[in-house]
Enzyme design. Structure first.
Site, mmCIF file in Angstrom:
data_model
loop_
_atom_site.group_PDB
_atom_site.id
_atom_site.type_symbol
_atom_site.label_atom_id
_atom_site.label_comp_id
_atom_site.label_asym_id
_atom_site.label_seq_id
_atom_site.Cartn_x
_atom_site.Cartn_y
_atom_site.Cartn_z
ATOM 1 N N THR A 1 0.891 -1.161 0.000
ATOM 2 C CA THR A 1 0.000 0.000 0.000
ATOM 3 C C THR A 1 0.929 1.211 0.000
ATOM 4 O OG1 THR A 1 -0.105 0.232 2.397
ATOM 5 C CG2 THR A 1 -1.763 -1.201 1.392
ATOM 6 N N LYS B 1 20.583 -2.199 -21.801
ATOM 7 C CA LYS B 1 19.169 -1.991 -21.482
ATOM 8 C C LYS B 1 18.246 -3.087 -21.997
ATOM 9 C CE LYS B 1 17.576 1.359 -19.898
ATOM 10 N NZ LYS B 1 16.954 2.461 -19.754
ATOM 11 N N GLU C 1 4.783 -0.304 -21.291
ATOM 12 C CA GLU C 1 4.666 1.163 -21.333
ATOM 13 C C GLU C 1 3.661 1.591 -22.393
ATOM 14 O OE1 GLU C 1 9.034 2.716 -20.062
ATOM 15 O OE2 GLU C 1 8.916 1.522 -21.855
ATOM 16 N N LYS D 1 -17.885 7.720 -34.589
ATOM 17 C CA LYS D 1 -17.249 6.501 -35.079
ATOM 18 C C LYS D 1 -15.746 6.450 -34.864
ATOM 19 C CE LYS D 1 -20.010 6.964 -38.505
ATOM 20 N NZ LYS D 1 -21.190 7.420 -37.718
#
Ligand code: ARG
Length: 459
Positions: free
Chosen positions: A155, A283, A290, A325
């Site tokens: 929390t 990386k 994301e 639409k």
């Protein structure tokens, strides 16, 4: 060609045509427009407007239009028609001659656009729901892969209490199950057949509306012709369901971006759903997640766009409503793509069980278990809370973890700690006190997992 014009002395300006034409996006409705028009033609024949021979000519022409629309990628090239309805009728004219002039007898594009969008959306709900079932199944599989894994529940993004990994995933199972209900409801509400409503006042021809509904697989017919022309609630229902689904997906994405980071390091995402950096060789970025998180903004934006468009429109149809639409298509594309992506990411997840377990063990997530144990022994909860709070403060100051304590040292710290309480220093033990329905008790979670499998099978 135009479906109107007699009352005008000049045609629309080029600027207005560019501004107002919708063919470039509503051509997506061509298949349902033709199917709806075939059903309408059959109804015109039953109503005595078309002969059986005329109907069969029209049906043949429509079917060829439908096949070309589906198979020929260049079918719309160069078309300058106002919208898909106009386009289809022009094509009908090219293939069925003057007879095409009868297809729009007593029909309005206001009811036609409602019909087309409803047919399209009904099928889209089915697609979205199938994708949701796929994700639900994958979440259960991922839970079953690590049935006993312990993670810290959070929390405020602070370690709170230990929970089982399947318990955590079942929280998402509940969210996506509710989404499934929302799409079920959206599908139920869109499944009303509007034809026969005319422009707003009801058709002047004796259509058997129930027969049209049956022909097109609708459960019901709409009840009020003015409502048909004015109503876009069914689009909003889908957009809301899609938005809430995207919020759930976005929270899942955020969790897993965090959990797979070096800082948490307890979950690994597959190579297939991550990207490298063009500069930094080390990386492994969670781009798929994301993008899910990012796309949620677009879907929520689509809901808002249509809410704002509809607000304050006078009854009944207004051209503003043509703006329904693009957000609808956009939201459907994004939610469907995101659901599929999330399923594939879930498939790729590897949990490094020991890491979250250590995170739980080394922190004071057992504090609540200890306080509750004292309370079960008769210590007023407020005092129990204070005692354990002091224990945590002392430990944090001296760098002690729960495992650095035992029954004797606890009793020395405070006599309220009777020997039976010490076992709760182990996070697995405290969970056993939470066999309450809906809790993270191991037996309860195992049963919840089995029950979730059954619920999924029944969807
Ligand atoms: N293209 C229009 C739309 O999507 C069809 C209805 C046009 N009706 C009208 N009265 N201009 O809303």
């Amino acid at each position: 060609m135009k479906l109107w014009g007699g009352r005008f002395e000049t045609g629309p300006s080029a600027v207005f045509e560019r501004f107002g034409n919708s063919l470039h996006f509503d051509k997506r409705l061509v298949d349902v427009d033709v199917r709806g028009s075939i059903a309408f033609a059959r109804s015109l024949q039953r109503a005595g407007v078309l002969t059986a021979g005329e109907l069969s000519q029209i049906e043949t022409a429509f079917e060829s239009i439908r096949l070309d629309a589906v198979n020929d990628p260049h079918f719309f090239d160069g078309a300058t028609d106002e919208d898909v309805h106009t386009f289809v009728i022009r094509k009908l004219g090219e293939r069925a001659g003057a007879l095409a002039g009868k297809i729009h007898t007593g029909r309005s594009r206001n009811e036609q656009v409602s019909l087309d969008a409803r047919l399209w959306l009904r099928e889209t709900c089915d697609e979205t729901m199938a994708l949701l079932r796929g994700l639900l199944a994958e979440l259960l599989t991922l839970a079953e892969k690590y049935p006993n894994a312990v993670i810290p529940g959070y929390t405020h993004l602070r370690r709170a209490q230990p929970v089982l990994w399947p318990h955590y995933l079942l929280a998402y199972f509940e969210m996506f199950s509710r989404d499934y209900e929302r799409f079920t409801e959206a599908r139920r509400r869109v499944n009303f057949m509007p034809l026969g409503s005319g422009a707003l006042a009801g058709s002047g021809f004796p259509h058997d509306r129930h027969a049209i509904a049956k022909d097109l697989g609708f459960d019901n017919i709409t009840r009020n012709s003015m409502d048909v022309s004015a109503d876009r609630d069914w689009a909003l229902d889908y957009l809301y369901a899609a938005s809430v689904t995207m919020i759930h997906l976005s929270r899942l994405a955020e969790d897993w971006i965090l959990y797979s980071s070096e800082e948490f390091a307890w979950m690994e995402l597959g190579d297939g759903v991550t990207s490298g950096s063009s500069l930094m060789p080390q990386k492994k970025n969670p781009d798929s997640l994301e993008l899910i998180r990012g796309k949620s903004g677009r879907v929520i934006g689509s809901l808002n766009a249509l809410l704002f468009t509809m607000k304050g429109l006078p009854l009944t149809y207004n051209r503003d409503m043509q703006e329904d639409k693009e957000p609808l298509f956009e939201a459907a594309d994004q939610v469907n793509a995101s659901l599929e992506m999330a399923r594939v990411v879930a498939e790729s997840v590897v949990l490094q069980e020991a890491v979250p377990y250590t995170a739980a063990e080394e922190s004071w997530v057992v504090a609540t278990d200890l306080a509750e144990a004292l309370a079960r022994n008769g210590v007023p909860f407020h005092s129990a809370h204070q005692i354990v709070g002091r224990l945590v403060l002392t430990s944090v100051r001296s760098g002690k973890k729960p495992a650095d304590w035992n029954a004797a040292s606890l009793a020395e710290f405070d006599p309220a700690f009777t020997p039976d309480v010490a076992r709760l220093l182990d996070p697995r033990e405290g969970m056993k006190t939470r066999e309450i329905l809906g809790g993270t008790g191991p037996n309860t979670v195992a049963a919840a997992l089995r029950e979730a499998r059954e619920r999924l099978a029944a969807l």
